[in-house]
Design a protein around this motif. Structure first.
Motif, PDB file in Angstrom:
ATOM      1  N   LEU A 222       0.826  -1.215   0.000  1.00  0.00           N
ATOM      2  CA  LEU A 222       0.000   0.000   0.000  1.00  0.00           C
ATOM      3  C   LEU A 222       0.860   1.266   0.000  1.00  0.00           C
ATOM      4  O   LEU A 222       1.910   1.325   0.654  1.00  0.00           O
ATOM      5  CB  LEU A 222      -0.968  -0.033   1.183  1.00  0.00           C
ATOM      6  N   ARG A 223       0.418   2.250  -0.753  1.00  0.00           N
ATOM      7  CA  ARG A 223       1.212   3.480  -0.982  1.00  0.00           C
ATOM      8  C   ARG A 223       1.073   4.458   0.173  1.00  0.00           C
ATOM      9  O   ARG A 223      -0.050   4.765   0.600  1.00  0.00           O
ATOM     10  CB  ARG A 223       0.754   4.195  -2.256  1.00  0.00           C
ATOM     11  N   GLU A 227      -2.597   6.323   0.232  1.00  0.00           N
ATOM     12  CA  GLU A 227      -3.474   5.401   0.959  1.00  0.00           C
ATOM     13  C   GLU A 227      -3.163   5.345   2.453  1.00  0.00           C
ATOM     14  O   GLU A 227      -4.053   5.486   3.293  1.00  0.00           O
ATOM     15  CB  GLU A 227      -3.316   3.974   0.383  1.00  0.00           C
TER      16      GLU A 227
END
Ligand code: F6P
Length: 281
Positions: A222-223, A227
């Protein structure tokens, strides 16, 4: 901030329409992280960009769907990082998806977030905002306005466990941690959409969502800017916590806009257990 929240609401109405009625196939493009973009990803990105472009308080827009940030107004005070349609492939199987927005000042480090918001597109369309006034949920009404529903506050301890990542690549201490939650009676709730999964934990009072470092994705999936930071901010404002297993998520500084990180979001009790399983008490 209200001007930005209003823009998110306008975008949400259009994105909701696009999810329901527009072309759902794949495009020929890949995004910066190498995912093949759906036509819907590109369209939702355009919707957000068009709606945010006239807002002179925005200095720059960074989208998960764009390689580099898109400059707007030099004198603007806010940098907005957004994922226009997170979990977009779930639209094809008619599960909930979402949009995520992080509103930063200065640069895209976790401690420079001043507000966050997300929209979940499910049987209902709901928007949650987090800022110095707390965490607030609104729902889309038939006249396309958003009405206040409730303030959101996490309990000290919850009952839901949302474990992300491919299990065969989980490190042993992570596997033991996830097992320990199930042994304690936590129930599995994982749709594969970060927005609905984290929304469910927030509304049901607490629990744990994890996306660990694994042997196939050692820096997580996940970024940070699009995010993880926005949700870390929302969970902290709601009385919960967010860690990468080593320390507080919002103390992280990305080197690159598309950097990823392992992440754990939850109520205080669950994050205490994560810290102890990962060797930092
Ligand atoms: O960022 C994309 C995403 O779809 C998130 O919404 C979700 O939490 C995650 O990937 C699911 O990944 P996995 O299928 O590897 O558990």
């Amino acid at each position: 901030m209200q001007e930005i929240y209003n823009a998110i609401q306008t975008a949400a109405v259009k994105i909701d329409y696009a999810i329901k009625h527009e072309d759902k196939g794949y495009s020929e493009n890949q995004n910066a992280t190498g995912d093949t973009q759906l036509k819907l990803d590109i369209q939702c990105d355009k919707i957000v960009e068009e709606i945010f472009t006239p807002i002179t308080r925005i200095k720059e827009l960074a989208s998960e769907e764009k390689e580099a940030p898109h400059p707007l107004y030099e004198a603007g005070e806010y940098l907005i990082a957004y994922d226009p349609l997170d979990g977009s492939s779930l639209a094809d199987v008619n599960l909930s998806v979402g949009s995520i927005f992080g509103i930063y000042k200065g640069d895209y480090s976790g401690q420079n977030l001043v507000a966050s918001a997300y929209v979940v597109y499910g049987p209902r369309v709901e928007m949650v905002t987090a800022d110095s006034d707390g965490v607030t949920m609104y729902r889309l009404e038939p006249d396309n306005t958003f009405a206040f529903v409730q303030e959101i506050r996490l309990n000290e301890k919850g009952k839901l466990n949302a474990p992300g990542g491919t299990q065969r690549y989980w490190p042993p201490h992570h596997k033991a941690l996830i097992e320990s939650f199930f042994e304690e009676g936590y129930r599995l709730r994982y749709s594969g959409g970060m927005v609905p999964d984290l929304h469910q934990i927030l509304l049901k009072g607490g629990g744990i969502f994890s996306y660990p470092a694994t042997t196939d994705v050692p820096k997580g999936k996940l970024r940070m800017t699009f995010e993880v930071f926005p949700f870390a901010f929302i969970y902290e404002c709601a009385g919960g916590e967010a860690t990468d297993g080593k320390g507080r998520i919002l103390d992280l500084v990305p080197e690159h806009i598309h950097d990823t990180t392992p992440c754990f979001f939850g109520s205080k009790e669950e994050i205490k257990k994560v810290r102890s399983a990962y060797g930092n008490r």
